[in-house]
Design an enzyme around this catalytic site. Structure first.
Site, PDB file in Angstrom:
ATOM      1  N   ASN A 215       0.905  -1.470  -0.242  1.00 21.97           N
ATOM      2  CA  ASN A 215       0.028  -0.690   0.220  1.00 21.97           C
ATOM      3  C   ASN A 215       0.564   1.173  -0.179  1.00 21.97           C
ATOM      4  O   ASN A 215       2.195   0.986   0.329  1.00 21.97           O
ATOM      5  CB  ASN A 215      -1.224   0.167   1.158  1.00 21.97           C
ATOM      6  CG  ASN A 215       0.051   0.036   2.541  1.00 21.97           C
ATOM      7  OD1 ASN A 215      -0.028   0.723   2.973  1.00 21.97           O
ATOM      8  ND2 ASN A 215      -0.391  -0.954   3.187  1.00 21.97           N
ATOM      9  N   ALA A 279       1.103   1.611  11.887  1.00 29.80           N
ATOM     10  CA  ALA A 279       1.729   0.933   9.618  1.00 29.80           C
ATOM     11  C   ALA A 279       0.131   1.010   9.581  1.00 29.80           C
ATOM     12  O   ALA A 279      -0.819   0.588  10.260  1.00 29.80           O
ATOM     13  CB  ALA A 279       1.927  -0.287  10.676  1.00 29.80           C
ATOM     14  N   ASP A 283      -4.481  -5.927   5.254  1.00 29.67           N
ATOM     15  CA  ASP A 283      -5.250  -6.847   6.057  1.00 29.67           C
ATOM     16  C   ASP A 283      -5.003  -8.125   6.068  1.00 29.67           C
ATOM     17  O   ASP A 283      -6.079  -9.557   6.473  1.00 29.67           O
ATOM     18  CB  ASP A 283      -6.844  -6.284   5.839  1.00 29.67           C
ATOM     19  CG  ASP A 283      -6.756  -5.256   6.981  1.00 29.67           C
ATOM     20  OD1 ASP A 283      -6.291  -4.998   7.545  1.00 29.67           O
ATOM     21  OD2 ASP A 283      -7.804  -3.975   6.348  1.00 29.67           O
ATOM     22  N   LYS A 292       7.054 -18.722  -9.244  1.00 31.64           N
ATOM     23  CA  LYS A 292       6.813 -17.306 -10.043  1.00 31.64           C
ATOM     24  C   LYS A 292       5.834 -17.999 -10.831  1.00 31.64           C
ATOM     25  O   LYS A 292       5.968 -18.700 -11.733  1.00 31.64           O
ATOM     26  CB  LYS A 292       7.559 -16.933 -10.849  1.00 31.64           C
ATOM     27  CG  LYS A 292       7.628 -15.343 -11.345  1.00 31.64           C
ATOM     28  CD  LYS A 292       8.568 -15.179 -12.131  1.00 31.64           C
ATOM     29  CE  LYS A 292       8.139 -14.105 -13.263  1.00 31.64           C
ATOM     30  NZ  LYS A 292       8.760 -13.438 -14.301  1.00 31.64           N
ATOM     31  N   PRO A 308      -3.127 -11.347  11.291  1.00 31.85           N
ATOM     32  CA  PRO A 308      -3.970 -10.822  12.777  1.00 31.85           C
ATOM     33  C   PRO A 308      -3.806  -9.501  12.406  1.00 31.85           C
ATOM     34  O   PRO A 308      -3.565  -8.711  11.881  1.00 31.85           O
ATOM     35  CB  PRO A 308      -2.354 -11.065  13.446  1.00 31.85           C
ATOM     36  CG  PRO A 308      -0.958 -11.669  12.741  1.00 31.85           C
ATOM     37  CD  PRO A 308      -1.371 -11.485  11.227  1.00 31.85           C
ATOM     38  N   ILE A 310      -2.805  -6.659  15.321  1.00 30.77           N
ATOM     39  CA  ILE A 310      -2.223  -6.415  15.884  1.00 30.77           C
ATOM     40  C   ILE A 310      -2.842  -5.471  16.632  1.00 30.77           C
ATOM     41  O   ILE A 310      -2.104  -5.363  17.956  1.00 30.77           O
ATOM     42  CB  ILE A 310      -1.008  -6.371  15.253  1.00 30.77           C
ATOM     43  CG1 ILE A 310      -0.260  -6.145  13.793  1.00 30.77           C
ATOM     44  CG2 ILE A 310       0.315  -5.931  16.166  1.00 30.77           C
ATOM     45  CD1 ILE A 310       0.887  -5.505  13.107  1.00 30.77           C
ATOM     46  N   LEU A 311      -2.954  -4.540  16.751  1.00 29.72           N
ATOM     47  CA  LEU A 311      -3.387  -3.062  17.275  1.00 29.72           C
ATOM     48  C   LEU A 311      -4.646  -4.308  18.326  1.00 29.72           C
ATOM     49  O   LEU A 311      -4.216  -3.531  19.536  1.00 29.72           O
ATOM     50  CB  LEU A 311      -4.159  -1.829  17.077  1.00 29.72           C
ATOM     51  CG  LEU A 311      -4.911  -1.533  17.595  1.00 29.72           C
ATOM     52  CD1 LEU A 311      -3.887  -0.234  19.210  1.00 29.72           C
ATOM     53  CD2 LEU A 311      -5.375  -0.241  16.552  1.00 29.72           C
ATOM     54  N   PHE A 328      -4.345   4.692  14.453  1.00 32.30           N
ATOM     55  CA  PHE A 328      -4.992   5.177  13.892  1.00 32.30           C
ATOM     56  C   PHE A 328      -5.649   4.997  13.311  1.00 32.30           C
ATOM     57  O   PHE A 328      -5.729   3.244  12.500  1.00 32.30           O
ATOM     58  CB  PHE A 328      -3.635   5.451  13.095  1.00 32.30           C
ATOM     59  CG  PHE A 328      -2.883   6.673  13.046  1.00 32.30           C
ATOM     60  CD1 PHE A 328      -2.168   6.250  14.321  1.00 32.30           C
ATOM     61  CD2 PHE A 328      -2.823   7.537  12.501  1.00 32.30           C
ATOM     62  CE1 PHE A 328      -1.313   7.391  14.728  1.00 32.30           C
ATOM     63  CE2 PHE A 328      -1.688   9.401  13.536  1.00 32.30           C
ATOM     64  CZ  PHE A 328      -1.061   8.594  14.812  1.00 32.30           C
ATOM     65  N   LYS A 346     -12.097  -2.829  18.821  1.00 33.42           N
ATOM     66  CA  LYS A 346     -10.140  -2.607  18.657  1.00 33.42           C
ATOM     67  C   LYS A 346      -9.578  -2.678  20.121  1.00 33.42           C
ATOM     68  O   LYS A 346      -8.347  -2.678  20.835  1.00 33.42           O
ATOM     69  CB  LYS A 346      -9.582  -1.855  17.467  1.00 33.42           C
ATOM     70  CG  LYS A 346      -9.498  -1.825  16.768  1.00 33.42           C
ATOM     71  CD  LYS A 346      -8.167  -1.344  15.552  1.00 33.42           C
ATOM     72  CE  LYS A 346      -9.134  -1.853  13.917  1.00 33.42           C
ATOM     73  NZ  LYS A 346      -7.648  -2.265  13.289  1.00 33.42           N
TER      74      LYS A 346
HETATM   75  N1  CTP Z   1      -4.091  -2.865  12.342  1.00 35.87           N
HETATM   76  C1  CTP Z   1      -3.166  -3.727  12.766  1.00 35.87           C
HETATM   77  N2  CTP Z   1      -3.433  -4.821  12.345  1.00 35.87           N
HETATM   78  C2  CTP Z   1      -3.732  -4.902  11.179  1.00 35.87           C
HETATM   79  C3  CTP Z   1      -4.762  -4.431  10.565  1.00 35.87           C
HETATM   80  C4  CTP Z   1      -4.969  -2.844  11.112  1.00 35.87           C
HETATM   81  O1  CTP Z   1      -2.101  -3.001  13.555  1.00 35.87           O
HETATM   82  N3  CTP Z   1      -3.555  -6.264  10.201  1.00 35.87           N
HETATM   83  C5  CTP Z   1      -4.132  -1.231  13.104  1.00 35.87           C
HETATM   84  C6  CTP Z   1      -3.550  -0.587  12.615  1.00 35.87           C
HETATM   85  O2  CTP Z   1      -1.541   0.213  12.422  1.00 35.87           O
HETATM   86  C7  CTP Z   1      -4.048   1.125  12.677  1.00 35.87           C
HETATM   87  C8  CTP Z   1      -5.257   0.461  13.393  1.00 35.87           C
HETATM   88  O3  CTP Z   1      -5.335  -1.150  12.733  1.00 35.87           O
HETATM   89  O4  CTP Z   1      -3.699   1.738  13.778  1.00 35.87           O
HETATM   90  C9  CTP Z   1      -6.406   0.871  11.633  1.00 35.87           C
HETATM   91  O5  CTP Z   1      -5.865   0.753  10.816  1.00 35.87           O
HETATM   92  P1  CTP Z   1      -7.260   0.711   9.261  1.00 35.87           P
HETATM   93  O6  CTP Z   1      -6.425   0.363   8.109  1.00 35.87           O
HETATM   94  O7  CTP Z   1      -7.366   2.267   9.208  1.00 35.87           O
HETATM   95  O8  CTP Z   1      -8.082  -0.233   9.706  1.00 35.87           O
HETATM   96  P2  CTP Z   1      -8.405  -1.449   9.766  1.00 35.87           P
HETATM   97  O9  CTP Z   1      -8.352  -2.068  11.131  1.00 35.87           O
HETATM   98  O10 CTP Z   1      -7.714  -2.323   8.619  1.00 35.87           O
HETATM   99  O11 CTP Z   1     -10.013  -1.830   8.959  1.00 35.87           O
HETATM  100  P3  CTP Z   1     -10.428  -1.166   7.358  1.00 35.87           P
HETATM  101  O12 CTP Z   1      -9.413  -1.862   6.617  1.00 35.87           O
HETATM  102  O13 CTP Z   1     -11.695  -2.318   7.353  1.00 35.87           O
HETATM  103  O14 CTP Z   1     -10.333  -0.124   7.674  1.00 35.87           O
END
Ligand code: CTP
Length: 408
Positions: A215, A279, A283, A292, A308, A310-311, A328, A346
Site C-alpha cells: 500500500n 502502520a 489486512d 513464479k 492478525p 496487531i492493534l 490510527f 479494537k
Molecule cells: N492495524 C493492525 N493490524 C492490522 C490492521 C490494522 O495493527 N492487521 C492497526 C493499524 O496500525 C491502525 C489501526 O489498526 O492503527 C486501524 O487500521 P486501518 O487500516 O485504519 O483499519 P483496519 O483495521 O485495517 O480496518 P479497515 O481496513 O476495514 O478500515
C-alpha cells in the site's frame, strides 16, 4: 495550515556577529510558522542588522540595549524574560557566550537571559579560531551544564575568508530546534525511560518470489512520532515495514516485511508503557507460491487469508497491556463514525482518525508531509488543523506526556 509554533512567543536575541545578516531569513521562517516572534538586538548586533529591519520583519517593536526610562519603569528585562515561551540567541557571539557563562548582566540582552525561566537556545557564530579557543569551549561546557541548549555551528567558508567551524547553523535547523525545545518543555520529564512501541510503514505480503501486495504508506508519521518520543527521553522500539526513512537517532528499529512478522516483533518488544500503531498493515496475505506465476498459464486465483490485527490483539491483552494504546484509522468516508467504531472494536484508548482522500481543506494522510487528524476517545473528539507530520508528532507526544503525568 497550523504549525506547532502557532502563537508561541519567541524572543530572538541578536548579538554582534556578521551572521546577523541571516536573521531576516530566520524571521521569515518563524513568521511562516505563525510564531509570535520579538527581537532584542545588542549594540554590536545593530551594526549588522538594523532595528528597523527587525521591526518590519517581526511585526513588533525591537528592544535595544539602550537605557529607556519609560520602558524600565515596567521592569522591561524581567517582562521580556517572563513573556517568552522560549529565548533564542542567534547569532551568539563569543563575547555574548562569555557573558552568559559568567552571569554578567551589564546590558539588556544579558540581563534578560539571566532573568529567564523559559528554555534558552544558543546558536553560536564566530571565526573558527575563536570557536575552538579553550575559553569559548569552556564557556560552552559551563552553559551546557546549566541546561542551556546549543545549536552547533556549521563548517564552511567564513566572512573573514578563512574556512572552519563557526558558521551560524542553517535557519531551518534553528526553527526545528526551537520546536523540539518547546515540545520537551511542555512535556516535562513524564516520558523519561518509559518504553514505547511504534509501528510504521506498509507491510508487503508476498504473492510469489517476485510479486507482493502493498500500500501507499510512507511511514513518515510513525518515524516522526518515534523521533519525538525519543527526544522526550522515552525508550522507543520502532517496528517498520519496508520504507526509505532513516532511523531516528537513539531509536531501536526492527525491520520486518509482513504483517505476521510485524506482530511477532511487537510481541517480542512487550512489555511497554505505550504503543502507537501508525502502520498500514495489510489486512490480508496470500498463500505463498514457491514458484513464479507464469503469464502463459491461466491467471492465478489468488486466495486471501486474513492477517492478525496487531492493534486489537495488543489492546485486548489481559497481561502486558501497555497503559496507553493508540491506533490510527485511515478512512475514505464517514471518518469520525468509522473511527468511533474502531475505538470500540479494537479496544484501544485513543484512535487517531485521518482521511486517505485529499479534500479542499485537508491533504490525504498517505504519503505526503502534511496531515489533518482528529483524536477520538471515549471523552469525545479533538480535531487539529492541518500541520506537518513532524509538528503532529511533537504535539501528540506532548499530549501523551500529559496523559502519563495525569496517570502518575
Ligand atoms: N492495524 C493492525 N493490524 C492490522 C490492521 C490494522 O495493527 N492487521 C492497526 C493499524 O496500525 C491502525 C489501526 O489498526 O492503527 C486501524 O487500521 P486501518 O487500516 O485504519 O483499519 P483496519 O483495521 O485495517 O480496518 P479497515 O481496513 O476495514 O478500515
Amino acid at each position: 495550515m497550523s504549525s506547532f509554533l502557532n502563537g508561541k512567543r519567541i524572543l530572538l536575541i541578536v548579538s554582534g556577529s556578521i551572521a546577523a545578516v541571516k536573521v531576516p531569513d530566520m524571521l521569515r521562517l518563524f513568521r511562516k510558522e505563525d510564531a509570535d516572534i520579538h527581537c532584542l538586538v545588542t549594540k554590536g548586533g545593530s551594526h549588522f542588522v538594523t532595528p528597523m529591519a527587525l521591526a518590519s520583519l517581526s511585526g513588533h517593536p525591537v528592544a535595544q540595549d539602550i537605557w529607556d526610562e519609560s520602558e524600565e519603569a515596567s521592569i522591561r528585562h524581567i517582562r521580556l524574560a517572563r513573556e517568552a515561551d522560549i529565548i533564542i540567541v542567534a547569532p551568539a557571539s563569543a563575547d555574548f557566550i562569555a557573558k552568559m557563562a559568567n552571569g554578567l548582566a551589564n546590558d539588556l540582552a544579558s540581563t534578560v537571559v539571566l532573568a529567564a525561566d523559559s528554555p534558552v537556545l544558543v546558536a553560536p557564530a564566530m571565526n573558527h579560531r575563536m570557536w575552538h579557543h579553550p575559553a569559548t569551549q569552556r564557556n560552552i561546557e559551563l552553559l551546557k551544564s546549566d541546561g542551556i541548549r546549543f545549536i552547533e555551528p556549521e563548517e564552511g567558508p567564513m566572512a573573514c575568508g578563512e574556512t572552519g567551524v563557526g558558521r551560524l547553523a542553517d535557519p531551518l535547523k534553528i526553527v526545528s530546534s526551537a520546536k523540539s525545545a518547546l515540545s520537551c518543555q511542555s512535556a516535562n520529564k513524564n516520558l523519561v525511560n518509559k518504553h514505547f512501541i511504534v509501528t510504521a510503514g506498509p507491510t508487503h505480503e508476498p504473492i510469489d518470489p517476485v510479486r507482493y501486495l502493498a500500500n501507499r504508506s510512507s511511514g513518515k508519521q510513525g518515524f516522526a512520532i518515534a523521533a519525538a518520543l525519543q527526544m522526550l527521553g522515552a525508550k522507543v522500539t520502532l517496528v517498520t515495514g519496508p520504507v526509505h526513512e532513516a532511523t531516528p537517532v537513539g531509536v531501536y528499529r526492527v525491520k520486518v516485511e509482513t504483517a505476521v512478522q510485524m506482530k511477532d516483533a511487537v510481541e517480542a518488544a512487550l512489555p511497554a508503557d505505550g504503543a502507537i500503531f501508525t502502520a498500514a498493515v495489510a489486512d490480508w496475505r496470500l498463500p505463498l507460491s514457491a514458484s513464479k506465476y507464469k503469464k502463459d498459464q491461466d491467471p492465478p486465483e489468488l486466495m486471501l487469508i486474513e492477517n492478525p490485527d496487531i492493534l486489537s490483539e495488543v489492546a485486548h491483552k489481559k497481561v502486558n497491556r501497555p497503559t496507553l494504546v493508540i491506533g490510527f484509522a485511515a478512512e475514505s468516508e464517514n471518518l469520525l463514525e468509522n473511527a468511533r467504531s474502531k475505538l470500540q472494536k479494537k479496544g484501544c484508548d485513543w484512535i487517531i482518525a485521518n482521511s486517505v482522500i485529499e479534500t479542499k481543506n485537508a491533504p490525504s494522510a498517505m504519503g505526503g508531509d502534511y496531515n489533518q487528524i482528529h483524536i477520538v476517545t471515549d471523552a469525545g473528539v479533538e480535531s487539529w488543523e492541518t500541520m506537518s507530520k513532524k509538528d503532529i508528532a511533537l504535539k501528540l507526544t506532548a499530549k501523551i506526556a500529559d496523559y502519563f503525568k495525569a496517570a502518575n
